[in-house]
Motif scaffolding. Structure first.
Motif, short mmCIF file in Angstrom:
data_model
loop_
_atom_site.label_atom_id
_atom_site.label_comp_id
_atom_site.label_asym_id
_atom_site.label_seq_id
_atom_site.Cartn_x
_atom_site.Cartn_y
_atom_site.Cartn_z
N ILE A 34 9.95 18.00 3.82
CA ILE A 34 11.60 17.87 3.40
C ILE A 34 11.69 17.81 2.34
O ILE A 34 10.87 18.30 1.31
CB ILE A 34 10.66 16.44 3.62
N GLY A 35 12.57 18.55 2.12
CA GLY A 35 13.19 19.24 1.30
C GLY A 35 13.35 17.80 -0.26
O GLY A 35 14.56 17.31 0.40
N VAL A 36 12.82 17.46 -1.19
CA VAL A 36 12.73 16.34 -2.49
C VAL A 36 13.87 17.60 -3.43
O VAL A 36 13.51 18.50 -3.95
CB VAL A 36 11.88 15.66 -2.61
N VAL A 37 14.99 16.29 -4.10
CA VAL A 37 15.53 17.26 -4.96
C VAL A 37 15.88 15.83 -5.93
O VAL A 37 16.43 15.29 -5.54
CB VAL A 37 16.89 18.01 -5.12
N PHE A 38 14.87 16.10 -7.13
CA PHE A 38 15.27 14.86 -8.10
C PHE A 38 16.47 14.89 -8.65
O PHE A 38 16.62 15.90 -9.40
CB PHE A 38 14.10 14.96 -9.11
N CYS A 39 17.03 13.47 -8.42
CA CYS A 39 18.37 13.48 -9.63
C CYS A 39 18.33 12.34 -10.61
O CYS A 39 17.94 11.47 -10.18
CB CYS A 39 19.44 13.47 -9.06
N THR A 40 18.10 12.59 -11.91
CA THR A 40 17.89 11.80 -13.13
C THR A 40 19.14 12.21 -14.17
O THR A 40 19.62 13.39 -14.31
CB THR A 40 16.67 12.21 -13.42
N ALA A 41 19.18 10.81 -14.66
CA ALA A 41 20.32 10.85 -15.89
C ALA A 41 19.57 11.11 -16.80
O ALA A 41 20.07 10.96 -17.97
CB ALA A 41 20.93 9.82 -15.82
N HIS A 42 18.08 11.17 -17.10
CA HIS A 42 17.33 11.10 -18.32
C HIS A 42 16.24 13.19 -18.44
O HIS A 42 16.09 13.20 -17.65
CB HIS A 42 16.91 10.29 -18.53
N GLU A 43 16.53 13.64 -19.13
CA GLU A 43 16.23 15.35 -19.03
C GLU A 43 14.79 14.47 -19.92
O GLU A 43 15.06 14.49 -21.19
CB GLU A 43 17.62 15.98 -20.27
N PRO A 82 14.35 13.03 7.77
CA PRO A 82 15.06 13.32 6.97
C PRO A 82 15.22 14.96 6.97
O PRO A 82 13.99 14.97 6.47
CB PRO A 82 15.55 12.15 5.89
N ASN A 83 16.27 15.77 6.91
CA ASN A 83 15.63 17.38 6.05
C ASN A 83 15.42 16.86 4.81
O ASN A 83 14.96 18.34 4.13
CB ASN A 83 16.82 18.15 6.74
N MET A 84 16.31 16.16 3.95
CA MET A 84 15.63 16.53 2.55
C MET A 84 16.98 15.34 1.56
O MET A 84 17.06 14.40 2.50
CB MET A 84 17.53 17.21 2.54
N VAL A 85 15.92 14.87 0.56
CA VAL A 85 16.39 13.49 0.31
C VAL A 85 16.42 14.30 -1.23
O VAL A 85 16.23 15.31 -1.77
CB VAL A 85 14.75 13.46 -0.20
N PHE A 86 17.60 13.69 -1.90
CA PHE A 86 17.80 13.84 -3.36
C PHE A 86 17.47 12.29 -4.03
O PHE A 86 17.90 10.53 -3.67
CB PHE A 86 19.60 13.34 -3.41
N LEU A 87 16.10 12.02 -4.68
CA LEU A 87 15.80 11.15 -5.17
C LEU A 87 15.62 11.10 -6.84
O LEU A 87 15.81 11.72 -7.66
CB LEU A 87 13.99 11.41 -4.97
N ASP A 88 16.51 9.61 -6.97
CA ASP A 88 16.44 9.36 -8.55
C ASP A 88 14.80 9.04 -8.83
O ASP A 88 13.86 8.61 -8.51
CB ASP A 88 17.12 8.41 -8.78
N TYR A 89 14.80 8.93 -10.55
CA TYR A 89 13.34 8.73 -11.12
C TYR A 89 13.00 7.43 -11.62
O TYR A 89 12.18 6.90 -11.41
CB TYR A 89 13.05 9.69 -12.14
N VAL A 138 8.39 15.34 -16.96
CA VAL A 138 9.02 14.24 -15.56
C VAL A 138 8.76 15.27 -14.94
O VAL A 138 9.19 15.23 -13.32
CB VAL A 138 10.42 13.62 -16.27
N ALA A 139 10.21 16.34 -14.94
CA ALA A 139 10.88 17.62 -14.75
C ALA A 139 9.27 18.39 -13.82
O ALA A 139 9.16 18.55 -12.85
CB ALA A 139 11.94 18.36 -15.45
N LEU A 165 18.06 18.02 -11.21
CA LEU A 165 18.75 18.19 -11.07
C LEU A 165 20.03 16.66 -11.84
O LEU A 165 19.37 15.93 -11.94
CB LEU A 165 19.73 17.59 -9.86
N LEU A 166 20.64 17.25 -13.10
CA LEU A 166 20.37 15.87 -14.27
C LEU A 166 21.89 15.17 -13.55
O LEU A 166 22.90 16.35 -13.36
CB LEU A 166 20.59 16.81 -15.75
N LYS A 167 22.02 13.72 -13.11
CA LYS A 167 23.00 13.57 -13.30
C LYS A 167 24.49 14.20 -13.49
O LYS A 167 25.52 14.23 -12.87
CB LYS A 167 23.00 12.08 -12.35
N ILE A 168 24.27 13.87 -14.80
CA ILE A 168 26.11 14.58 -15.93
C ILE A 168 26.02 15.52 -15.64
O ILE A 168 27.47 16.31 -15.41
CB ILE A 168 25.44 14.03 -17.38
N ASN A 169 25.59 16.87 -14.98
CA ASN A 169 26.21 17.84 -14.62
C ASN A 169 25.74 18.51 -13.98
O ASN A 169 26.22 19.90 -13.52
CB ASN A 169 24.58 18.81 -15.50
#
Length: 132
Positions: A78-87, A50-57, A91-92, A104-108
């Motif tokens: 590999i570019g990884v972007v964290f996407c989580t529901a918890h601020e 993959p070139n990029m991964v959107f990853l949950d915590y 962790v960030a 990234l925060l999922k809600i936003n």
């Protein structure tokens, strides 16, 4: 909308978020999107480069920081972007120190924010054409 040959993985145990993110990426022209409900499944498929991964915590079998470490061990480009529901600042910071490109925060997260994140990743030359 411009078509893209980038391969993107989504790793998240929330089927609703996965569907929303997949749809937004498709609308942005990214059609080679694969979703995995857990980190182990993603890790087993890294040979697909993959070139990029959107990853949950927060996932059941292993958390996103563990998955991030395994991805970066496989190939640091590999570019990884964290996407989580918890601020969570801790962790960030941990994600960024471990090699995540963004958090990234999922809600936003909007389609425009995704586009900007991908553009910034491409500009940083982390979002490679081919990963080997």
């Amino acid at each position: 909308m411009k078509s893209s040959n980038k391969r993107i993985f989504i790793v998240d145990d929330d089927p609703f978020w996965t569907a929303v993110l997949t749809q937004q990426l498709n609308e942005l022209g990214y059609n080679d999107v694969s979703a995995f409900s857990g980190g182990a499944d993603c890790i087993q498929q890294l040979h697909r480069n993959p070139n990029m991964v959107f990853l949950d915590y927060q996932m059941e079998e292993m958390d996103g920081l563990d998955v991030l470490a395994r991805i970066k061990e496989y190939y640091p480009g590999i570019g990884v972007v964290f996407c989580t529901a918890h601020e969570d600042l801790e962790v960030a910071v941990g994600a960024m120190k471990s090699g995540s490109f963004d958090y990234l925060l999922k809600i936003n997260t909007t389609k425009n924010e995704l586009a900007t994140t991908i553009e910034n990743l491409a500009a940083s030359q982390v979002f490679t054409e081919k990963v080997y």
